[in-house]
Design a protein around this motif. Sequence first.
Motif, PDB file in Angstrom:
ATOM      1  N   PRO A   1       3.351   2.030  -9.716  1.00 21.93           N
ATOM      2  CA  PRO A   1       2.830   1.981  -8.344  1.00 21.93           C
ATOM      3  C   PRO A   1       2.214   0.646  -7.956  1.00 21.93           C
ATOM      4  O   PRO A   1       2.269   0.242  -6.793  1.00 21.93           O
ATOM      5  CB  PRO A   1       1.775   3.097  -8.335  1.00 21.93           C
ATOM      6  CG  PRO A   1       2.259   4.076  -9.353  1.00 21.93           C
ATOM      7  CD  PRO A   1       2.872   3.234 -10.434  1.00 21.93           C
ATOM      8  N   ALA A   2       1.635  -0.078  -8.918  1.00 21.55           N
ATOM      9  CA  ALA A   2       0.938  -1.334  -8.603  1.00 21.55           C
ATOM     10  C   ALA A   2       1.865  -2.546  -8.595  1.00 21.55           C
ATOM     11  O   ALA A   2       1.384  -3.679  -8.479  1.00 21.55           O
ATOM     12  CB  ALA A   2      -0.190  -1.560  -9.608  1.00 21.55           C
ATOM     13  N   LEU A   3       3.179  -2.349  -8.687  1.00 21.63           N
ATOM     14  CA  LEU A   3       4.104  -3.478  -8.784  1.00 21.63           C
ATOM     15  C   LEU A   3       3.938  -4.483  -7.642  1.00 21.63           C
ATOM     16  O   LEU A   3       3.957  -5.692  -7.850  1.00 21.63           O
ATOM     17  CB  LEU A   3       5.551  -2.967  -8.812  1.00 21.63           C
ATOM     18  CG  LEU A   3       6.027  -2.355 -10.136  1.00 21.63           C
ATOM     19  CD1 LEU A   3       7.362  -1.648  -9.952  1.00 21.63           C
ATOM     20  CD2 LEU A   3       6.116  -3.409 -11.229  1.00 21.63           C
ATOM     21  N   LEU A   4       3.794  -3.991  -6.421  1.00 23.90           N
ATOM     22  CA  LEU A   4       3.713  -4.888  -5.260  1.00 23.90           C
ATOM     23  C   LEU A   4       2.278  -5.181  -4.832  1.00 23.90           C
ATOM     24  O   LEU A   4       2.053  -5.889  -3.847  1.00 23.90           O
ATOM     25  CB  LEU A   4       4.462  -4.281  -4.069  1.00 23.90           C
ATOM     26  CG  LEU A   4       5.914  -3.846  -4.263  1.00 23.90           C
ATOM     27  CD1 LEU A   4       6.539  -3.476  -2.928  1.00 23.90           C
ATOM     28  CD2 LEU A   4       6.731  -4.915  -4.951  1.00 23.90           C
ATOM     29  N   MET A   5       1.309  -4.660  -5.567  1.00 24.20           N
ATOM     30  CA  MET A   5      -0.079  -4.680  -5.120  1.00 24.20           C
ATOM     31  C   MET A   5      -0.609  -6.088  -4.863  1.00 24.20           C
ATOM     32  O   MET A   5      -1.358  -6.320  -3.908  1.00 24.20           O
ATOM     33  CB  MET A   5      -0.955  -3.958  -6.156  1.00 24.20           C
ATOM     34  CG  MET A   5      -2.412  -3.845  -5.785  1.00 24.20           C
ATOM     35  SD  MET A   5      -2.686  -2.885  -4.264  1.00 24.20           S
ATOM     36  CE  MET A   5      -2.208  -1.251  -4.815  1.00 24.20           C
TER      37      MET A   5
ATOM     38  N   LEU B   1       0.822  -1.215   0.000  1.00 24.48           N
ATOM     39  CA  LEU B   1       0.000   0.000   0.000  1.00 24.48           C
ATOM     40  C   LEU B   1       0.856   1.266   0.000  1.00 24.48           C
ATOM     41  O   LEU B   1       0.596   2.209  -0.760  1.00 24.48           O
ATOM     42  CB  LEU B   1      -0.916   0.006   1.223  1.00 24.48           C
ATOM     43  CG  LEU B   1      -2.310  -0.597   1.051  1.00 24.48           C
ATOM     44  CD1 LEU B   1      -3.111  -0.458   2.322  1.00 24.48           C
ATOM     45  CD2 LEU B   1      -3.051   0.052  -0.117  1.00 24.48           C
ATOM     46  N   LEU B   2       1.862   1.309   0.855  1.00 26.91           N
ATOM     47  CA  LEU B   2       2.727   2.492   0.916  1.00 26.91           C
ATOM     48  C   LEU B   2       3.480   2.673  -0.391  1.00 26.91           C
ATOM     49  O   LEU B   2       3.674   3.806  -0.857  1.00 26.91           O
ATOM     50  CB  LEU B   2       3.688   2.365   2.094  1.00 26.91           C
ATOM     51  CG  LEU B   2       3.043   2.397   3.490  1.00 26.91           C
ATOM     52  CD1 LEU B   2       4.082   2.092   4.569  1.00 26.91           C
ATOM     53  CD2 LEU B   2       2.385   3.755   3.753  1.00 26.91           C
ATOM     54  N   PHE B   3       3.932   1.584  -0.986  1.00 28.07           N
ATOM     55  CA  PHE B   3       4.609   1.635  -2.281  1.00 28.07           C
ATOM     56  C   PHE B   3       3.674   2.223  -3.337  1.00 28.07           C
ATOM     57  O   PHE B   3       4.079   3.053  -4.155  1.00 28.07           O
ATOM     58  CB  PHE B   3       5.037   0.215  -2.670  1.00 28.07           C
ATOM     59  CG  PHE B   3       5.997   0.131  -3.819  1.00 28.07           C
ATOM     60  CD1 PHE B   3       7.350  -0.046  -3.600  1.00 28.07           C
ATOM     61  CD2 PHE B   3       5.549   0.197  -5.132  1.00 28.07           C
ATOM     62  CE1 PHE B   3       8.237  -0.143  -4.663  1.00 28.07           C
ATOM     63  CE2 PHE B   3       6.418   0.108  -6.201  1.00 28.07           C
ATOM     64  CZ  PHE B   3       7.776  -0.068  -5.956  1.00 28.07           C
ATOM     65  N   TYR B   4       2.412   1.805  -3.304  1.00 26.23           N
ATOM     66  CA  TYR B   4       1.443   2.290  -4.292  1.00 26.23           C
ATOM     67  C   TYR B   4       1.248   3.806  -4.176  1.00 26.23           C
ATOM     68  O   TYR B   4       1.319   4.538  -5.175  1.00 26.23           O
ATOM     69  CB  TYR B   4       0.102   1.583  -4.122  1.00 26.23           C
ATOM     70  CG  TYR B   4      -0.948   2.101  -5.071  1.00 26.23           C
ATOM     71  CD1 TYR B   4      -0.960   1.693  -6.395  1.00 26.23           C
ATOM     72  CD2 TYR B   4      -1.906   3.025  -4.652  1.00 26.23           C
ATOM     73  CE1 TYR B   4      -1.903   2.181  -7.285  1.00 26.23           C
ATOM     74  CE2 TYR B   4      -2.846   3.518  -5.534  1.00 26.23           C
ATOM     75  CZ  TYR B   4      -2.843   3.087  -6.852  1.00 26.23           C
ATOM     76  OH  TYR B   4      -3.763   3.600  -7.733  1.00 26.23           O
ATOM     77  N   PHE B   5       0.999   4.278  -2.969  1.00 23.87           N
ATOM     78  CA  PHE B   5       0.746   5.711  -2.806  1.00 23.87           C
ATOM     79  C   PHE B   5       2.003   6.540  -3.043  1.00 23.87           C
ATOM     80  O   PHE B   5       1.920   7.660  -3.557  1.00 23.87           O
ATOM     81  CB  PHE B   5       0.154   5.982  -1.421  1.00 23.87           C
ATOM     82  CG  PHE B   5      -1.272   5.521  -1.284  1.00 23.87           C
ATOM     83  CD1 PHE B   5      -2.270   6.082  -2.060  1.00 23.87           C
ATOM     84  CD2 PHE B   5      -1.619   4.511  -0.394  1.00 23.87           C
ATOM     85  CE1 PHE B   5      -3.587   5.652  -1.958  1.00 23.87           C
ATOM     86  CE2 PHE B   5      -2.928   4.070  -0.280  1.00 23.87           C
ATOM     87  CZ  PHE B   5      -3.918   4.638  -1.065  1.00 23.87           C
TER      88      PHE B   5
END
Length: 670
Positions: free
Chosen positions: A375-379, A348-352
């Motif tokens: 941003p969605a790489l780790l989602m 989530l933090l990676f996305y934002f």
Amino acid sequence: MMQQRHQQILPVATLLLTGLLALWAYWPGLSGGFLFDDLGSLPALGAYGPVTHWDTFWRYITSGTADPTGRPLAMLTFLLDAHDWPANPLPFKRTNLILHLLNGVLLYLLLARLGKFLGIEKRRSSVAASLGCALWLLHPLMVSTTLYVVQREAMLATVCTLAGLLLWLHGRHRLCEGRLKSGMMWSVLGLGGFTLLGTLAKANGALLPLYALLIEIVLLRDRHPVRPHASRRAYRWTMAVLGLLPALALIGYLVKAGAQGLMTGGPVGIRSWSIGQRLLTEPRVLMDYLQLLWLPRPFSSGLFNDQYVASSSWLHPAITLPSTLAVCSLIAVAWWQRRWHPAFALALLFYFAGQLLESTSLPLELYFEHRNYAPALLMFWPLGLWLTDTCRLKIFKVSLVVVLPLILATITHARAEVWGDVRTQGLVWAKINPASPRAQANAAEIEMENDRPLAAINRLEVSLAAHPEQSQLVFNLIDARCMVGGVGMTDTDAARKAMQSTTSTGTLFVRWFEHALPIAISERCPGLDLATLQSFIDAGLHNPRLSAANSQQDLTWLRGRIALAEHQPDVALIEFERALDMQIRPAFALQAAATLGAAGYPPLGLQLLDHYQLVKGNITHAQVSMSMLHEWVLERQNYWQDELARLRATLQTDTTTQYPSVPAANQKHP
């Protein structure tokens, strides 16, 4: 031994199957055409002639204007597909698909590495990484990046981000082992070198240090600290200089841009909303993005999102405040849960963090699907970890591991089929986005190309009634009217009204004028004559939103074109000189002088070049950016001097040929 070998083969086989599934899903989309910003960026391939030798290479590679860097790394890769313009879109889209597959491999390696830090059993970590990679790689939302040629910029920035994170993690591991020299080298290369490379592809590459800081804080600092004293000290300095400082500088830049926008009320005359309204709107946009990520659908709004209404207050629209609270809550919960659920928190933090540049204070357009690519790489990694924990619901979870990628691939295949057919694509997007002027104008163009002007007229009239300020609608409507008999006063009045109120015509009006001028001269379309075109231009010149030098120059240039068409060369020369004075550029001087010469007035073309020589000392040079380097390259190659000299020689020859009895110093037009 056999089990160990099986564990090594399984990830490779899984990646291969995922790649083949992605190829199947995307294959129909490779037959699509160029779209939207493609036609604004890719013509640079032929702007200075075919890129076939070093001189044209340097002119091309420095000609980018997006971001201060000009994005030269992305421009470099376009040379893999073509060396001139116009070009075939297939090689461009094929290269994009290859890059997407490469990002899938890099993402798997990153997720597998991160899984080790969680202390998860190796086989489960590998399967979770494969699933997280597959769900991202096959997700239909990534179609609008992969099959949108110009968004190779975002894809290359993602390649650099993933590679940089992997190299940094490798360097950190070596520092943990006490290998100070090699650990520092890999860390600096990953954080420093690949941040630079990523930024040369697109500004989003500058987010790499922030991503690394999040991984360090959420996943590594407490679980896998760098213990040897010398290594720990060196690592802290590395993270401070190459991680914390760039991240703070980036955040500071965004805060400053937001503060300036709030104080000035900007961006004045560029967008229909203010920075304050944009900041209110973006939480709604982010929640829409998250919905698209977690509830994928075969079709979406695509590239036409100009119908997205900006929030004017916390309660208009009503979803504004709940969306803002939801975004803040998600960030707060992720931060709070970082110790107990680190994968969820990091995703989530990676996305934002990945949305900071394009979804906060910079005056970019409100909404684009391709902003979710990095941003969605780790989602989907936390979902992969949950599904591979088969202590409970084993059959259900194993079924989802197989079914979810297949579902996403099927949806992506359906969306790629739409992207592979320009006609279907335009009509589908127009149906999905009935309030989008761009979508309706694009669909109307497709209908006219397919000899359906009446359908185009009906579509444009409906959209124009709701958006009378949209010049793209009214000029397409005039084209459609010309196809069925002629233009009425209602249409011309609507065109003048649009030119008086539009926020920007961009290059649209100039391009439309180029094909409308011959029609007006030949009187092939009743109601569209030179006087009518002149009234459109005059309406634009009195529009305060079109007061920028480039807009005024374009419109004044068109006044000169009409004067030439009316056989008033002296008036045309005056208009061209006035336009040149608004924004002194050698390219404009060449164009104006060549136009006068081609119209049969080479002496006036020479006068235009003489005027340029008088005023060229007032040229405003570019600030520190790729544009400044581009100017230096052209100057070093004597490009403009040679082009101006070549044109002058041609005009002098034409003048001598046409007016042989008149001394060169006194030559005027007849």
